[in-house]
Scaffold this motif. Sequence first.
Motif, mmCIF file in Angstrom:
data_model
loop_
_atom_site.group_PDB
_atom_site.id
_atom_site.type_symbol
_atom_site.label_atom_id
_atom_site.label_comp_id
_atom_site.label_asym_id
_atom_site.label_seq_id
_atom_site.Cartn_x
_atom_site.Cartn_y
_atom_site.Cartn_z
ATOM 1 N N GLY A 65 80.580 -2.638 -40.957
ATOM 2 C CA GLY A 65 81.157 -2.038 -39.470
ATOM 3 C C GLY A 65 80.476 -0.593 -38.971
ATOM 4 O O GLY A 65 81.688 0.056 -38.568
ATOM 5 N N VAL A 66 79.328 -0.500 -39.997
ATOM 6 C CA VAL A 66 78.978 0.967 -39.441
ATOM 7 C C VAL A 66 78.550 1.250 -38.109
ATOM 8 O O VAL A 66 77.125 0.451 -37.872
ATOM 9 C CB VAL A 66 77.398 1.275 -40.050
ATOM 10 C CG1 VAL A 66 76.380 3.256 -39.742
ATOM 11 C CG2 VAL A 66 77.883 1.192 -41.660
ATOM 12 N N ARG A 67 79.001 2.269 -37.228
ATOM 13 C CA ARG A 67 78.565 2.665 -35.593
ATOM 14 C C ARG A 67 77.722 3.630 -35.179
ATOM 15 O O ARG A 67 77.560 5.111 -35.918
ATOM 16 C CB ARG A 67 79.903 2.629 -35.152
ATOM 17 C CG ARG A 67 80.766 1.263 -35.078
ATOM 18 C CD ARG A 67 82.548 1.559 -34.595
ATOM 19 N NE ARG A 67 83.680 0.511 -34.972
ATOM 20 C CZ ARG A 67 84.326 0.534 -33.949
ATOM 21 N NH1 ARG A 67 84.846 1.719 -33.356
ATOM 22 N NH2 ARG A 67 85.360 -0.143 -34.081
ATOM 23 N N PRO A 68 76.724 3.607 -34.401
ATOM 24 C CA PRO A 68 76.026 4.413 -33.948
ATOM 25 C C PRO A 68 76.908 5.957 -33.706
ATOM 26 O O PRO A 68 77.989 5.595 -33.309
ATOM 27 C CB PRO A 68 75.443 3.979 -32.920
ATOM 28 C CG PRO A 68 74.974 2.747 -33.633
ATOM 29 C CD PRO A 68 76.473 2.272 -33.950
ATOM 30 N N GLY A 69 76.121 7.015 -33.842
ATOM 31 C CA GLY A 69 77.220 8.403 -33.243
ATOM 32 C C GLY A 69 78.394 8.688 -34.584
ATOM 33 O O GLY A 69 78.934 9.696 -34.064
ATOM 34 N N HIS A 70 78.722 7.648 -35.403
ATOM 35 C CA HIS A 70 79.851 8.513 -36.270
ATOM 36 C C HIS A 70 79.655 9.009 -37.499
ATOM 37 O O HIS A 70 78.071 8.349 -38.300
ATOM 38 C CB HIS A 70 80.830 7.172 -36.624
ATOM 39 C CG HIS A 70 81.753 6.610 -35.276
ATOM 40 N ND1 HIS A 70 82.607 5.808 -35.661
ATOM 41 C CD2 HIS A 70 81.043 6.376 -33.692
ATOM 42 C CE1 HIS A 70 83.270 5.787 -34.416
ATOM 43 N NE2 HIS A 70 82.566 6.253 -33.571
ATOM 44 N N THR A 71 79.466 9.785 -38.101
ATOM 45 C CA THR A 71 79.276 10.328 -39.290
ATOM 46 C C THR A 71 79.971 10.330 -40.709
ATOM 47 O O THR A 71 81.184 9.664 -40.846
ATOM 48 C CB THR A 71 79.350 12.192 -39.060
ATOM 49 O OG1 THR A 71 78.825 12.479 -37.923
ATOM 50 C CG2 THR A 71 79.031 12.972 -40.733
ATOM 51 N N TYR A 72 79.337 9.305 -41.908
ATOM 52 C CA TYR A 72 79.726 8.921 -42.926
ATOM 53 C C TYR A 72 78.831 9.664 -43.896
ATOM 54 O O TYR A 72 77.830 10.040 -43.883
ATOM 55 C CB TYR A 72 79.489 7.784 -42.816
ATOM 56 C CG TYR A 72 79.738 6.590 -41.582
ATOM 57 C CD1 TYR A 72 80.797 5.648 -41.654
ATOM 58 C CD2 TYR A 72 79.097 6.341 -40.735
ATOM 59 C CE1 TYR A 72 81.340 5.240 -40.495
ATOM 60 C CE2 TYR A 72 79.177 5.929 -39.823
ATOM 61 C CZ TYR A 72 79.945 5.026 -39.578
ATOM 62 O OH TYR A 72 80.682 3.674 -38.036
ATOM 63 N N GLN A 73 80.130 9.939 -45.243
ATOM 64 C CA GLN A 73 79.793 10.162 -46.399
ATOM 65 C C GLN A 73 78.594 8.822 -47.263
ATOM 66 O O GLN A 73 79.103 7.886 -46.955
ATOM 67 C CB GLN A 73 80.401 10.518 -47.598
ATOM 68 C CG GLN A 73 81.940 11.318 -47.312
ATOM 69 C CD GLN A 73 82.126 12.725 -47.684
ATOM 70 O OE1 GLN A 73 82.802 12.083 -48.667
ATOM 71 N NE2 GLN A 73 82.341 13.819 -48.001
#
Length: 379
Positions: free
Chosen positions: A151-159
């Motif tokens: 569920g990785v989404r564009p525009g979101h920041t992840y570690q």
Amino acid sequence: MTIRFSARTVVSCSALCAAGALALAPGPAAALGGADTAGGSRVGTVSAPTAPAADPAEPPPSTLHRPGIQVRPRPGAPAVPPHLSARSWLVADADSGEVLAAHNAHLGLPPASTLKTLFALTVLPALPPAARHTVTEADLAGIGSGSSLVGVRPGHTYQVSDLWRGVFLNSGNDAVRVLAGMNGGWHSTITQMQAKAQALGARDTRVVSPDGYDMPGQVSSAYDLAVFGRAGLRNTDFVRYSATVHAKFPSGGQEYEIQNTNRLLTGADGVAPYPGLIGIKNGYTSGAGSTLVAAARRGGHTLVVTVMNPRRGGGLAVYEEARSLLDWGFGAAGRVEPVGSLLPRPVSRPAPGPTAARPDAAPPAGPQAGPGGTAAPRA
């Protein structure tokens, strides 16, 4: 096509660690081989135990290149489970690297998401776990149809650590795409993975898609996957992620629960969790069938097993066949001679003299065939 998994049960995150050593004492051995049974495994008669080698420090020659079941039992050793239907399997001591038994160890087969073990070995050291990345549409381009996603989404920041939990728990091909992009790109990661496999002595593996998605020409073997699993046990981050049962995955300003799809670890779908299981990685695609690399620790011993494409028992058979191999391996420890090793083979060099190759001699053209007959690209 890859099956998509999703699980969001709220439980705490847990991790196990692996360590220890096992030394197998030398002794007489016997080889097992023969005709194929209806279940797909080769069985035969056990020859009389042979006398120990003259030099006890010299291990017996490997038989892993041979088809069928390879095992060298000593008197009193338990019999290899007779019901195994996997096209290929292997059980080894994770500390010494000695292979206790195997079936078609070097047979080249599609690995499905178990190839993510090699991806993790290659990329984990390159990316700090606390590093952050804001995902773009380009990062997620090219994900195969039907892929498993976290569920990785564009525009979101992840570690980076969040993305690795998405890889190990949910087998997220979207998380693999983002990490590969951070590692220099998809094609660069393929080249690095191939070089890593060669360095580890895993010469049956050809990487086409780092996430394990079915692609023409992409293969690995029970031997190579066991090599990757054993190497992963020496990386604390690899062990922590692969042993995590549940975790929270970010989604904007919120989080949701994800669960590891390795049923031997979680006990989901009626599969009893295996005592002492460390993890490692399961997979499934329509081309590969079910695949699994698993490691467990008991009584000071750590074993790693690979099971590829069981042909009976449905989608959960891979876990039960791995369970049987782990039980057999712990019972056989110290009671069988190794049939090979997961350690890289030394490169033979010509002896000095008139027949030695000249330093300026041209190398042979083309890729060299690996142990399973698969051409291994040059790293």
